[in-house]
Design a protein around this motif. Structure first.
Motif, PDB file in Angstrom:
ATOM      1  N   ILE A  44       0.851  -1.196   0.000  1.00  0.00           N
ATOM      2  CA  ILE A  44       0.000   0.000   0.000  1.00  0.00           C
ATOM      3  C   ILE A  44       0.884   1.242   0.000  1.00  0.00           C
ATOM      4  O   ILE A  44       0.658   2.200  -0.749  1.00  0.00           O
ATOM      5  N   MET A  45       1.891   1.148   0.787  1.00  0.00           N
ATOM      6  CA  MET A  45       2.786   2.306   0.886  1.00  0.00           C
ATOM      7  C   MET A  45       3.420   2.622  -0.460  1.00  0.00           C
ATOM      8  O   MET A  45       3.406   3.771  -0.936  1.00  0.00           O
ATOM      9  N   ALA A  46       3.886   1.563  -1.118  1.00  0.00           N
ATOM     10  CA  ALA A  46       4.532   1.764  -2.422  1.00  0.00           C
ATOM     11  C   ALA A  46       3.538   2.313  -3.426  1.00  0.00           C
ATOM     12  O   ALA A  46       3.810   3.256  -4.171  1.00  0.00           O
ATOM     13  N   MET A  47       2.390   1.700  -3.403  1.00  0.00           N
ATOM     14  CA  MET A  47       1.363   2.130  -4.342  1.00  0.00           C
ATOM     15  C   MET A  47       1.008   3.584  -4.115  1.00  0.00           C
ATOM     16  O   MET A  47       0.875   4.375  -5.041  1.00  0.00           O
ATOM     17  N   THR A  48       0.889   3.935  -2.829  1.00  0.00           N
ATOM     18  CA  THR A  48       0.526   5.308  -2.497  1.00  0.00           C
ATOM     19  C   THR A  48       1.562   6.280  -3.014  1.00  0.00           C
ATOM     20  O   THR A  48       1.223   7.337  -3.546  1.00  0.00           O
ATOM     21  N   SER A  49       2.809   5.909  -2.829  1.00  0.00           N
ATOM     22  CA  SER A  49       3.825   6.865  -3.275  1.00  0.00           C
ATOM     23  C   SER A  49       3.743   7.086  -4.773  1.00  0.00           C
ATOM     24  O   SER A  49       3.878   8.216  -5.272  1.00  0.00           O
ATOM     25  N   ALA A  50       3.458   5.999  -5.510  1.00  0.00           N
ATOM     26  CA  ALA A  50       3.299   6.164  -6.956  1.00  0.00           C
ATOM     27  C   ALA A  50       2.113   7.070  -7.245  1.00  0.00           C
ATOM     28  O   ALA A  50       2.194   8.004  -8.050  1.00  0.00           O
ATOM     29  N   GLU A  51       1.046   6.794  -6.529  1.00  0.00           N
ATOM     30  CA  GLU A  51      -0.175   7.538  -6.792  1.00  0.00           C
ATOM     31  C   GLU A  51       0.020   9.014  -6.476  1.00  0.00           C
ATOM     32  O   GLU A  51      -0.388   9.895  -7.242  1.00  0.00           O
ATOM     33  N   VAL A  52       0.650   9.254  -5.341  1.00  0.00           N
ATOM     34  CA  VAL A  52       0.840  10.644  -4.930  1.00  0.00           C
ATOM     35  C   VAL A  52       1.717  11.385  -5.924  1.00  0.00           C
ATOM     36  O   VAL A  52       1.423  12.526  -6.297  1.00  0.00           O
ATOM     37  N   SER A  53       2.727  10.741  -6.370  1.00  0.00           N
ATOM     38  CA  SER A  53       3.596  11.467  -7.299  1.00  0.00           C
ATOM     39  C   SER A  53       2.853  11.831  -8.565  1.00  0.00           C
ATOM     40  O   SER A  53       2.956  12.948  -9.080  1.00  0.00           O
ATOM     41  N   LEU A  54       2.073  10.870  -9.050  1.00  0.00           N
ATOM     42  CA  LEU A  54       1.307  11.188 -10.259  1.00  0.00           C
ATOM     43  C   LEU A  54       0.261  12.254  -9.968  1.00  0.00           C
ATOM     44  O   LEU A  54       0.071  13.196 -10.751  1.00  0.00           O
ATOM     45  N   ALA A  55      -0.397  12.113  -8.821  1.00  0.00           N
ATOM     46  CA  ALA A  55      -1.439  13.071  -8.485  1.00  0.00           C
ATOM     47  C   ALA A  55      -0.861  14.472  -8.381  1.00  0.00           C
ATOM     48  O   ALA A  55      -1.429  15.427  -8.917  1.00  0.00           O
ATOM     49  N   LEU A  56       0.267  14.572  -7.739  1.00  0.00           N
ATOM     50  CA  LEU A  56       0.852  15.897  -7.587  1.00  0.00           C
ATOM     51  C   LEU A  56       1.299  16.443  -8.930  1.00  0.00           C
ATOM     52  O   LEU A  56       1.152  17.637  -9.208  1.00  0.00           O
TER      53      LEU A  56
END
Lengths: 642, 102, 469, 499, 160
Positions: free
Chosen positions: B67-79
């Protein structure tokens, strides 16, 4: 016999078809010749069939309506009643066809006319010869259709077309009852063969017979223009005069009487039905006679007279005197055809003037028309020893013999009517033929008619061919009595011939009583003549004609307009029907049924748009919605678990 | 277990609810919405770890890590997307991106 | 990891390596061979998935090459092929060059294949998030249209929230059952008597998240905006493959939890609301992509109905419908893409006369509408038939009636497209720039499939019956 | 070719014809005769089938009463089969379909100037659908064809129609489809009930006929079937799509719509609705009677008020189909025979009337009754045919419509005298509006502003053929009655209809 | 002892998160959040997941939050007066929904049911074995996803 009967029917049909399909392409003479020959040959075959008649026969030609136990083949039934009807129909038709050749000489659409006339003869003969009720119905409707098409023959005039339409619709109201009677009979008897039905009269419950009798009566009312469905016949005079003579005097309009006579073995056992029939006949006879008194139009007067005379026939059936009714039917066919044809001669001579108040003095100018017309009038008025005298009297005698308060009063009504008949008949004769020829045309009320055609040296003469056709009819009318002489004068041939018709009332009056009754009738007729003479001859005639310029008195107008029944019907039925039709269409069909759908669709659309507004473009709402869903879902799960 | 599992789960539930509330309330700021999502994901991680502890199995921890890894990917794209959109519209108000609706 | 295992994961490897290869070649020769490589990769993956495995398969590293997995992998990869072919010309006209697009499509396909092959919830979750993640990029990829970015943001925000829901849910299920293995977790979570409350709560969160993925009411609101904003081929992909993958996911989960009564009512309501709201809201839509979005919501309502009626053959129906729906929506968005090559053509009125001026694409669009409306002889009809048969068989009479009525309502807006295509006066001059060869081939093939499945569904149905767990 | 292939050929020959049209898409002078040729071929095939049909169906067959059938598995998992069957009832409808399709093509020979090939393509396509409906014995297959025939009609109305053509086309499509969707549910329900009761999953009509169904369920299922069929027939108050669709359709569309599409509803009721749910049908019989009578009287009454000729004829359809409904509701052998005959006859007569109105519209570009008058003098040949078919329509004995109406009334009277008597008023109200139409259009003075050309030889020929058929059926309907005798006997006997 | 620490940490987490989400100043919110995450990391540690705890600190509190800060700075959002913050009208639905969700969840989670008493702590070795034996594909997926995060960010960040 099979051959004869087939040809009786087939020839007019063929004539009709050929004229329909190719009449326009044929030379005029050929088309006319074809039509007349077809009917004449049909008469020939009818004669042959009559001469070779031994016993009633049924001839099945081919299958028509056959579905399971419902079997209505094209089958013909030849019995005395059919035989005399056939003879009469073909004979009168032949004469009228020939007459028409002259009468319609200037008509361009001759092919259509003769095609329809031939088809009419075919339909009438089918009606007469039908072995089963559906086939009879076919002929019944067929004559109705031909009548419609011929009344509106001069279709360019809206009045004519409307009259035809009215005739068709009113008669079909009668057909409605007739049709129900047919299918009801099928339900009860399991057959629609007339002979079989008539043979099982006792098997049918009495109440049903009464109702059936009433239904047939209503059918007859329509076709035979009896009260209350008589309104169409006067208007039907819009058609060409030969049509009036053939269809609306001699043949079609008597179909109702024929039907009742045909079904008499069945319905005769119901006293109620017979009483209803008798009352209808008596009332109609009286009603029409009063109306005939006041008519100004020659043909309308004759039309009312026809209604009145058919009323007698129906009365005859109602009294159980089928033979008498048939007798009167035959004689009436001859003399009424004669009168119409005579009227046609007059009208032709007067260049299509039909107002009797604008005629006069024609006795000298149209002697060949006058004398046969006079003979016909004598028959109509019931002058002693004319055909009409005997036939009408036998009906009245039957009424008298039936006895009782109802039939007694009907007898009296018949007598009064007889008096009125004599009066209006001679009113016509006096106004048309007597007196000096009119010189100054009184303007017809309301309608400006600037010139009179027979003035200024206009020739007043009818074609010889037409006048020639009057003579055989006059002879038959005058001598028609010999067909069925009363017992004291010898054997009644017709009664003997028709005897096999089962169920005929066999009340034989004593000769003495019959002579008394006939004497009364003769006197009444003479009184009528006297009254007419007093009122319509000489000075009084002239005064009457002058008076006719002004508006008629209320009484006269009442009779002239047929007791305003037309107006009443228009108010009661026609107007509401039209109004309701519009109402149903615009308010119900489009307003409620369809509109509710459209509204429902619009509602769905609006709902959809409302739901679409939910997607208002804001992410926050989307999230809120999702979260609300989640909250609900979890709340539900929590609720389930706890 | 150091504490009853239910307490861990309740804590996770509270965190999740707070995250959700953040997302819902902060419609004017995409970044705060993303933060709310991060909070929610943290709740998920807490549950996974708690479960892992309860069952003595590693799966939960792996799950949390993923989840953590996925989140970091998601956040970077989101930002990245936020930056991209901010460049166009000069706003981070999520509700102002409503050119499409209906 | 044996050779047989490797053999089994080859389709996944092809997809991921293909994706990497595209990125790499993009660095060398930008924007030349991306689509080609993508098409080849997806096709090869399809073919590979079609052939039976050499050895009986055991779960490998969290995935298993069951027939189910191979079937869905093939379907999804083939869909990706179609999308790549459809988008080639569209993208060129939109200046969506670069290797990102085909690579991301392949990545999405990879994620979907993972979902279909997963044997544990973690893989499932990651596959699901991977495919969603790919779509964040794809939806926002058209930089010339602001709507594209906006759609991307909306999709991303809701996607991330739903990811949190899914993650939280799976974590709870895991905590409740102690395993991430799908079969065991499902049995532990739903079938054991009064259920496992923790796992049940997990299901609540999971279902919310999944409702977002297949856009069920009330988590549907993103759909119209994203469909409108995203490039048509991407939406063709999003509306088909991502839904198919999610349905595949549900098909993995739900049958394992046969007899789960707790989910009945929630699914019931989701189906009901989706069918009615979706179809009603689409009624008066002017924008064809939005209309299709609402229609998709409605269609997913039917799928939910099928999933709900698992006992009566609903899972087969759902699987069939998923495939049929893929075909139909590919046709719809493919033809929209083809028709709007010269510029976005979204408003219904813009389609006037296209049936005659652009006969091929117009005809395909009309066919798609008929199929979506469920009119025979198309796959849509057979699909609806299967769904309603399943619903009635498992006693969902009232829902079936509501469904059929909403289907009746839906015909109006599908028909409206046909009206614009054929019945309205032709306003645009005849276009002498017909659909490109890849488009023609793809759409033609999809059309054939849609009609073929409508006329001869039997072999396909047998296949589906064989693959379902 | 094995005999059973014939039915498949009968259905798909027009579809093959559609494919033949594709190469000559932009050459109307080729596509028109080609399409007509296919239609004639179909007609010849149907005629040959009639000629070759044995007088009685062979006994001891799996499908009693059928002389030809085809049966192949189709979707095995659901017991769906490709089952076709031809009995007298189907054959009558098949003949009508083939005939009317050819007529519709000829009638619109010159009227269609744009997208000619598409027009014929759609007509042929529709023929396939209609044939399929009349021949299917598997309910799934039946439903498939049932819906397939809608699309071409929708396009026919929408592309070549007049007035509010789009509204009408959409309304037609939605209305009929909405009804049939519920029927789809009912079909599935029936299938499931049968499957549960007998253990055999099948959509085969002969098997489903014997399904035992709980009364309440049967009522609901029957209601769904009834709704679909009643919309198609159409029955009051579900008829309002019809005036719009008829009025706005092009001539060929109106002809096919009236002559064929309406028949599918009645056919469905006879073939499926009542045989499968005899009890439910008996429960609802009073309702059907009422609706039939209302259809007759109300339809005719509203027709009287119309100002547009096509609309008038459309409402007359409502009236005439009321008789069909009534006959089916009574479900006696005679009344059902009558209904079938009436279906054929209504097809001929109303088809011809629509063709006539269409011909007039083609010349004068208006269908307002008020715009015409005195056509008898102006265009005698046209007027003759108009007159003839109006007479047939008003039920003149000796012409075709009378036969059906009379048999219906006779049969209905056995079951319900009240209904029959009320329906009998229909013959009066029908007369009223038809006479009005005839009088205002054919008679009185000439009102049409422009000179009208009389019938061309092509129009004359097709109308003459129709007239010939109308008269033949009126005078000698026995062959047709014989044709439907056995199937009707079987159908009514199977459900215990009163003899 | 551990119990008490847990509850204290739980309180810290809740309070810090509460401050984080209600803070008008985004940068401050991030700081609160980092606090919360630190506390969470300790809880992870207490629950026998040291590796997750470490990653929580490094990745979450470290990388991700810094990324947020970076973007906030880049877009110049560090001024609360520029960005409107949620008012009462925004909070009440949030509170309501969050509350309902929480209540329902808590109800579900506290229903007593049969479950294991609790397992032991898990070593890093076990963790690693599980990661690469059972969830090998997951690692692949995550790596791909991270790659595409890069691709996507690059694509969106590229100026035309």
């Amino acid at each position: 016999m099979r051959l004869y009967l087939s040809f009786i029917l087939l020839l007019p049909l063929l004539g009709g078809i050929v004229n329909t399909v190719a009449g326009r392409l044929l030379p005029r003479r050929l088309a006319e010749w074809l039509a007349c020959t077809a009917v004449a040959a049909s008469f020939g075959f009818a004669l042959a069939a009559f001469l070779s008649y031994r016993t009633p026969v049924t001839v099945e030609l081919f299958r028509w309506l056959t579905a399971f136990d419902f079997q209505a083949p094209v089958a013909l039934y030849y019995d005395p009643l059919a035989a005399v009807m056939c003879l009469m129909v073909t004979f009168v038709s032949t004469l009228i066809h020939v007459y028409s050749v002259a009468y319609m000489a200037e008509e361009e659409d001759y092919a259509r006319f003769f095609a329809l006339l031939n088809l009419f003869v075919f339909a009438m003969l089918t009606l007469v010869l039908a072995e089963n009720l559906p086939l009879l119905y076919l002929g019944w409707e067929g004559v109705g259709f031909c009548s419609y098409a011929l009344i509106g023959f001069w279709y360019r005039d809206e009045k004519n077309a409307t009259a035809g339409r009215k005739a068709f619709i009113v008669t079909r109201i009668g057909d409605f009852a007739f049709g129900i009677a047919v299918i009801w009979l099928f339900r009860m008897c399991g057959t629609i063969s007339i002979t079989q039905i008539n043979g099982m009269g006792t098997a049918v419950p009495a109440g049903a017979i009464t109702l059936l009798g009433l239904l047939f009566l209503v059918g007859a009312m329509g076709k035979s223009a009896q009260v209350p469905l008589m309104v169409w016949l006067p208007d039907a005079m819009a058609g060409p005069t030969p049509v009036s003579a053939l269809i609306h005097a001699a043949t079609m309009v008597t179909a109702g009487v024929y039907l009742l006579a045909r079904m008499f073995p069945l319905i005769g056992s119901s006293a109620t039905a017979l009483a209803a029939i008798a009352v209808t006949g008596g009332v109609t006879a009286f009603y029409a006679a009063t109306c005939a008194l006041a008519q100004r139009d020659l043909k309308r007067a004759l039309a009312y007279s026809t209604i009145s005379q058919i009323g007698y026939m129906v009365l005859g059936v109602g009294c159980g005197a089928v033979t008498a009714a048939t007798f009167h039917l035959l004689v009436h066919a001859f003399f009424k055809a004669l009168l119409f044809l005579g009227a046609g001669c007059v009208i032709a001579a007067m260049h299509h003037e039909q107002d009797i108040f604008r005629m006069g003095g024609l006795a000298r100018r149209l002697p060949l028309t006058f004398w046969p017309f006079l003979a016909g009038s004598a028959c109509l008025a019931g002058f002693p020893f004319t055909g009409g005298f005997f036939s009408k009297d036998s009906i009245l005698a039957a009424a008298w013999l039936k006895g009782g308060a109802l039939y007694g009063s009907l007898y009296l009504l018949g007598m009064v009517t007889a008096l009125l008949t004599a009066i209006y008949t001679f009113r016509l004769v006096y106004l048309v033929f007597a007196g000096p020829p009119l010189t100054v045309p009184p303007p017809l009320m309301g309608t400006p008619t600037p010139t009179l055609p027979h003035q200024g040296g206009g020739s007043i003469e009818a074609p010889r061919l037409m006048e020639a056709m009057l003579i055989p009819l006059a002879l038959l009318g005058l001598c028609g009595g010999v067909l069925n002489l009363p017992a004291y004068l010898g054997e009644g041939w017709l009664a003997g011939f028709l005897a096999p018709v089962p169920g005929d009332g066999n009340m034989e009056a004593s000769s003495g009583l019959e002579m008394v009754l006939q004497g009364i009738a003769g006197v009444v007729a003479l009184i009528g003549l006297a009254i007419a003479h007093v009122r319509y001859s000489g000075e009084r005639r002239a005064r009457l004609i002058e008076a006719a310029v002004g508006p008629p008195s209320a009484m006269v107008a009442f009779f002239q307009n047929g007791w305003y029944v037309d107006a009443l019907y228009r108010f009661l039925f026609v107007r509401p029907y039209e109004a309701l039709a519009r109402f149903f269409w615009t308010r119900v069909d489009e307003g409620v049924v369809d509109d509710s759908l459209d509204r429902f669709a619009a509602l769905l659309g609006a709902t959809g748009q409302g739901l679409g507004r939910w997607t208002n473009g804001r992410v926050s709402v989307y999230i809120l919605s999702l979260a609300a869903g989640a909250a609900l879902l979890l709340a539900y799960l929590a609720w389930v678990v706890l | 277990m150091i504490v009853p599992l239910a307490h861990v789960l309740i804590l996770a539930g509270i965190i999740f609810a707070l995250g959700l509330a953040c997302v819902i309330a902060w419609r004017t700021n995409v970044i705060m919405m993303l933060i709310g999502i991060e909070i929610m994901l943290n709740a998920a991680m807490l549950v996974a770890v708690g479960g892992s502890r309860l069952w003595g199995a590693t799966d939960g921890q792996v799950f949390a890590l993923m989840i953590m890894a996925m989140t970091s990917a998601e956040v970077s794209l989101a930002l990245a997307l936020v930056v991209y959109l901010h460049r166009r519209k000069k706003t981070v108000n999520a509700d102002e991106f409503d050119s499409m609706k209906g | 990891m044996s050779a047989a295992d490797l053999w089994a994961v080859v389709p996944l490897l092809i997809l991921s390596c293909g994706s990497l290869l595209i990125l790499l070649q993009g660095a060398v020769v930008p924007g030349r061979y991306g689509t080609a490589i993508g098409v080849v990769a997806t096709l090869v993956a399809t073919l590979w998935a079609c052939q039976p495995p050499v050895a009986p398969t055991a779960p490998v590293l969290g995935i298993a090459t069951t027939p189910f997995a191979r079937f869905f992998t093939a379907v999804l990869a083939l869909t990706a092929t179609a999308v790549l072919l459809l988008s080639h010309h569209y993208n060129r006209h939109r200046e969506i060059t670069g290797e990102e697009y085909p690579a991301t499509v392949l990545f999405a396909t990879f994620g979907m294949a993972i979902v279909a092959s997963a044997v544990n919830l973690l893989t499932l979750f990651l596959g699901l998030e991977a495919l969603t993640f790919a779509f964040y990029i794809l939806v926002a990829i058209d930089r010339n249209r602001p709507a594209s970015g906006e759609a991307g943001l909306k999709y991303l925000l809701l996607g991330a929230i739903s990811a949190a829901f899914v993650g939280f849910g799976i974590a709870l299920i895991y905590t409740g059952t102690g395993t991430l293995g799908i079969a065991q977790a499902m049995q532990g979570s739903l079938t054991a008597g009064n259920g496992n409350p923790i796992a049940l709560a997990g299901w609540g969160f999971l279902l919310t998240g999944l409702a977002f993925k297949i856009s069920l009411v009330p988590a549907h609101l993103w759909t119209p905006d994203v469909y409108e904003g995203g490039p048509a081929p991407v939406i063709a992909f999003l509306s088909t493959a991502s839904k198919v993958a999610t349905i595949a996911l549900l098909l993995l989960l739900l049958p394992a939890a046969r007899g789960a009564l707790f989910l009945h009512l929630p699914l019931w309501w989701l189906a009901l609301l989706s069918m009615t709201v979706g179809n009603l809201a689409a009624l008066l839509q002017k924008n064809i992509k939005r209309m299709l979005a609402y229609s998709a919501i409605g269609q997913m309502g039917y799928v939910t109905l099928a999933l709900l009626s698992g006992n009566g053959g609903g899972y087969e129906a759902a699987a069939f419908y998923a495939v049929a729906y893929t075909g139909m929506n590919l046709l719809a968005f493919g033809s929209v893409a083809s028709l709007s090559r010269g510029g976005e053509v979204n408003i219904a009125e813009d389609y006037r006369g296209f049936g005659f001026t652009r006969p091929f694409a117009g005809g395909i669009l009309a066919l798609a509408m008929l199929a979506l409306a469920g009119i025979p002889p198309t796959a849509g009809f057979v699909g609806k038939f299967l769904i309603f048969a399943a619903a009635l068989r498992s006693g969902e009479v009232s829902l079936a009636i509501v469904g059929i009525l909403s289907a009746a309502v839906s015909i109006y807006f599908y028909l409206q497209v046909a009206v614009n295509l054929y019945l309205q006066p032709v306003e645009t001059p005849s276009d002498h720039n017909p659909a490109s060869l890849p488009e023609t081939a793809t759409l033609g093939l999809a059309a054939v499939i849609v009609v073929f499945l409508g006329v001869f569904p039997a072999p396909f149905l047998d296949l589906i019956a064989g693959i379902l767990p | 070719m094995p005999a059973e292939m014939l039915l498949t050929v009968l259905i798909f020959l027009p579809l093959a014809g559609c494919l033949l049209l594709v190469p000559v898409w932009n050459r109307p002078h080729l596509s028109r005769p080609l399409a007509l040729g296919v239609a004639f071929l179909e007609l010849a095939l149907a005629g040959w089938l009639y000629a070759a049909a044995p007088p009685a169906a062979p006994g001891g067959t799996p499908l009693p009463g059928f002389f030809l059938w085809a049966d192949h598995p189709w979707i095995g998992r659901f017991g769906i089969r490709y089952t076709l069957g031809l009995d007298g009832l189907s054959l009558a409808m098949v003949l009508l379909t083939a005939f009317i399709t050819a007529v519709a093509m000829v009638v619109s020979w010159r009227a269609i100037t744009e997208r000619v090939t598409l027009h014929y393509f759609l007509i042929l396509f529709m023929e396939t659908g209609i044939m399929g409906v009349f021949l299917s014995l598997d309910l799934f297959l039946f439903y498939l064809f049932w819906e397939v025939m809608l699309i071409p009609m929708f396009l026919l109305i929408g592309i070549w129609g007049h007035g509010r053509r789009i509204y009408s086309a959409v309304k037609f499509f939605l209305y009929t489809l909405a009804g049939s969707l519920l029927m789809l549910l009912a079909i599935i329900g029936l299938y499931l009930i049968h499957g549960a009761a007998s253990g055999v999953d099948t959509f085969a009509l002969p098997a489903l006929v014997h399904t035992p169904i709980a009364p309440a369920t049967a009522l609901w299922l029957f209601a769904a079937f009834l709704l679909a069929f009643a919309i198609k027939v159409p029955v009051f108050p579900l008829h309002t799509w019809l005036p719009d669709a008829h009025t706005d359709a092009p001539t060929a569309g109106s002809v096919i719509l009236a002559a064929l599409l309406l028949k599918t509803g009645a056919y469905g009721l006879i073939r499926i609705g009542i045989p499968v749910f005899p009890e439910a049908a008996r429960t609802l019989t009073p309702l059907l009677y009422a609706l039939g009578v209302i259809g007759i009287v109300y339809g005719s009454w509203v027709a009287f008020a119309q100002t547009d000729m096509k609309r008038l004829v459309a409402y007359s359809s409502v009236g005439h189909m009321g008789f069909v409904v009534l006959g089916i509701a009574a479900w006696t052998p005679v009344s059902v025979s009558g209904s079938v005959i009436q279906m054929v006859n209504h097809g001929i007569t109303t088809g011809a009337l629509f063709a006539l109105v269409g011909i007039l519209d083609e010349r004068a570009h208006t269908r307002e009754i008020a715009a015409f008058g005195g056509l008898w003098g102006q265009v005698p040949l046209y007027a003759f045919f108009f007159f003839l078919f109006s007479l047939a329509s008003l039920g003149l004995p000796g012409l075709n419509n009378f036969v059906g109406e009379f048999l219906v009334l006779t049969g209905v009277f056995r079951a319900s005298p009240t209904a029959a008597c009320l329906a009998f008023t229909g013959i009066v109200v029908t007369l009223v509006y038809m006479l009005r139409l005839m009088q205002e259009v054919l008679f009185v003075t000439e009102r049409s502003p422009m000179p009208l050309a009389d019938l061309t030889p092509r129009e004359g020929a097709v109308l003459a053929v129709l007239a010939l058929v109308a008269i033949t059926l009126g005078v000698y309907p026995a062959p047709l009655l014989d044709l439907v005798r056995e199937p009707v006997a079987l159908l009514t006997a199977a459900t215990g209809g009163t003899p | 002892m551990e119990q008490i620490i847990f509850y204290i940490l739980a309180a810290i987490i809740v309070i810090a998160t509460l401050f984080a989400i209600t803070e008008r100043h985004t940068v401050h919110a991030i700081v609160y959040l980092v606090t919360s995450f630190f506390a969470l990391a300790v809880i992870f540690y207490l629950l026998g997941a040291p590796l997750v705890a470490v990653f929580e600190v490094i990745i979450y509190a470290g990388a991700i939050m810094v990324l947020f800060l970076f973007v906030i700075m880049m877009l110049d959002l560090g001024h609360p007066e520029k960005v409107s913050s949620p008012g009462w009208r925004d909070w009440w639905p949030a509170t309501l929904l969050g509350g309902v969700l929480l209540a329902a969840t808590v109800l579900l989670l506290t229903v007593p049911h049969a479950g294991p008493a609790g397992g032991g702590a898990i070593g890093v070795r076990d963790f690693a074995r599980a990661l690469f034996r059972q969830y090998g594909i997951a690692v692949e997926v995550i790596s791909m996803q991270l790659l595409f995060a890069l691709v996507g960010a690059l694509y969106l960040g590229r100026r035309r």
